[in-house]
Design an enzyme around this catalytic site. Sequence first.
Site, short mmCIF file in Angstrom:
data_model
loop_
_atom_site.label_atom_id
_atom_site.label_comp_id
_atom_site.label_asym_id
_atom_site.label_seq_id
_atom_site.Cartn_x
_atom_site.Cartn_y
_atom_site.Cartn_z
N ASP A 14 -42.50 -24.34 8.51
CA ASP A 14 -43.49 -23.69 9.39
C ASP A 14 -43.69 -24.53 10.64
O ASP A 14 -43.86 -24.00 11.75
CB ASP A 14 -44.82 -23.55 8.63
CG ASP A 14 -45.76 -22.55 9.27
OD1 ASP A 14 -45.90 -22.58 10.50
OD2 ASP A 14 -46.38 -21.75 8.54
N HIS A 205 -52.50 -20.86 2.45
CA HIS A 205 -51.68 -21.37 3.56
C HIS A 205 -52.53 -21.17 4.82
O HIS A 205 -52.56 -20.10 5.41
CB HIS A 205 -50.39 -20.53 3.58
CG HIS A 205 -49.44 -20.80 4.68
ND1 HIS A 205 -48.29 -21.54 4.53
CD2 HIS A 205 -49.43 -20.39 5.98
CE1 HIS A 205 -47.63 -21.57 5.66
NE2 HIS A 205 -48.29 -20.88 6.57
N HIS A 207 -53.72 -21.92 8.55
CA HIS A 207 -53.45 -22.46 9.89
C HIS A 207 -54.78 -22.93 10.48
O HIS A 207 -55.85 -22.44 10.13
CB HIS A 207 -52.75 -21.42 10.75
CG HIS A 207 -51.30 -21.28 10.40
ND1 HIS A 207 -50.30 -21.93 11.10
CD2 HIS A 207 -50.67 -20.61 9.40
CE1 HIS A 207 -49.12 -21.65 10.56
NE2 HIS A 207 -49.32 -20.85 9.52
N CYS A 238 -46.26 -19.52 13.88
CA CYS A 238 -45.21 -18.52 13.68
C CYS A 238 -44.79 -17.97 15.04
O CYS A 238 -45.63 -17.50 15.80
CB CYS A 238 -45.71 -17.39 12.77
SG CYS A 238 -44.52 -16.05 12.64
N ASN A 247 -50.44 -25.40 10.78
CA ASN A 247 -51.26 -25.44 9.56
C ASN A 247 -52.19 -26.64 9.65
O ASN A 247 -51.97 -27.57 10.41
CB ASN A 247 -50.35 -25.65 8.33
CG ASN A 247 -49.49 -24.45 8.04
OD1 ASN A 247 -48.47 -24.27 8.68
ND2 ASN A 247 -49.92 -23.64 7.10
#
Length: 312
Positions: A14, A205, A207, A238, A247
């Site tokens: 990521d 997950h 961010h 992304c 993240n």
Amino acid sequence: MRSPIRITEVGPRDGLQNESGIVGVEAKVAFIDRLSEAGFPEIEVTSFVSPKWVPQLADASEVLGRIRRRPGTIYSALVPNERGLERALEARVDKVAVFTAASESFARKNINAGVAESIERFRPVAAAARAAGLPVRGYVSCAVACPFEGPIAPSRVAEVSHMLLDVGVDEIDLGDTIGVAVPGDMDKLLAAHSTVTSPERLTLHLHDTRGTALACAWRAIELGVRSFDASCGGLGGCPYAPGATGNGATEELVYACEGSGLSTGIDLQTLLDAGRIISAALGRALPSRLLKAGTLVPCGKLTVPTGAVAKE
Ligand code: HMG
Ligand code: MG
């Protein structure tokens, strides 16, 4: 509240997928090797997606072929389709992750398919992965809001999680893709999932676009979640989610957990070294505040920044 926290490091995937300048294989391998030394139970190393869509990760097979694998660490990767799974199996990954969204618009932008269509595409992927003995994670992006559609109902997120479990994924990973969540959203998401899956099969997950990732993780820990993704240095985002940044920084989550008596099994100093390696390769400072805070001194099992010790 006291049981250990499992952290999957997603920085190499990521984190790096959002970097426009291509990072060389050697730097990626050095970064991942140091992360392995830090003791992660799982590292999401790369993605076997179309190199036309994410050129940064076109070297997925080479990276997996060159890293030093630490016994006890699971080396996982994203796969969007059967072609991706074939490549991942050739590269000897330990686990794969399929990914869709709770938002129709985001799914189309990110994987060029609607939600239901993408999940049907995962059915043979999950079956083949399991036949090869690999566990399968299923990501649901836009679990709180979508950059194109705005807020997403928790019931819709739970519906997509249910569809993923139905095609054979082993665990659900809920992605706050654009980092909008506040702690109260964790209550709503978990309540919506109460009939779909147990907190033990959920990963979050988060961010950190609006600085709320750690507060949300902490609320989720209070609610029974024990598995989180985080990104060394706070790298990432992304490329198909406008405005998304990295993240929550892994070292900040480790620091908060270990300092509060929640074991992660991760060596903070080695993790900070990994952050310095990738920061040097990128030629810039990373968002993590803990990485910026500087010199470390030992403090019991943990090492903490001198600043934090001086304030006590
Ligand atoms: P498409 O264009 O509809 O697919 O893309 P296609 O089947 O028409 O293929 C297009 C070309 O890609 C073809 O090559 C295929 O062979 C090739 P051509 O014939 O033109 O030379 N191709 C592949 N090559 C290598 N490996 C493959 C592969 N598949 C096709 N696996 C597709 C559909 C899903 C492939 C594309 O949309 C894609 O790769 N998307 C990935 C986007 C991505 O990686 N986004 C970031 C990860 S998700 C994320 O960050 C969110 C997350 O962190 C959670 C959160 O934060 O919420 C997980
Ligand atoms: Mg993400």
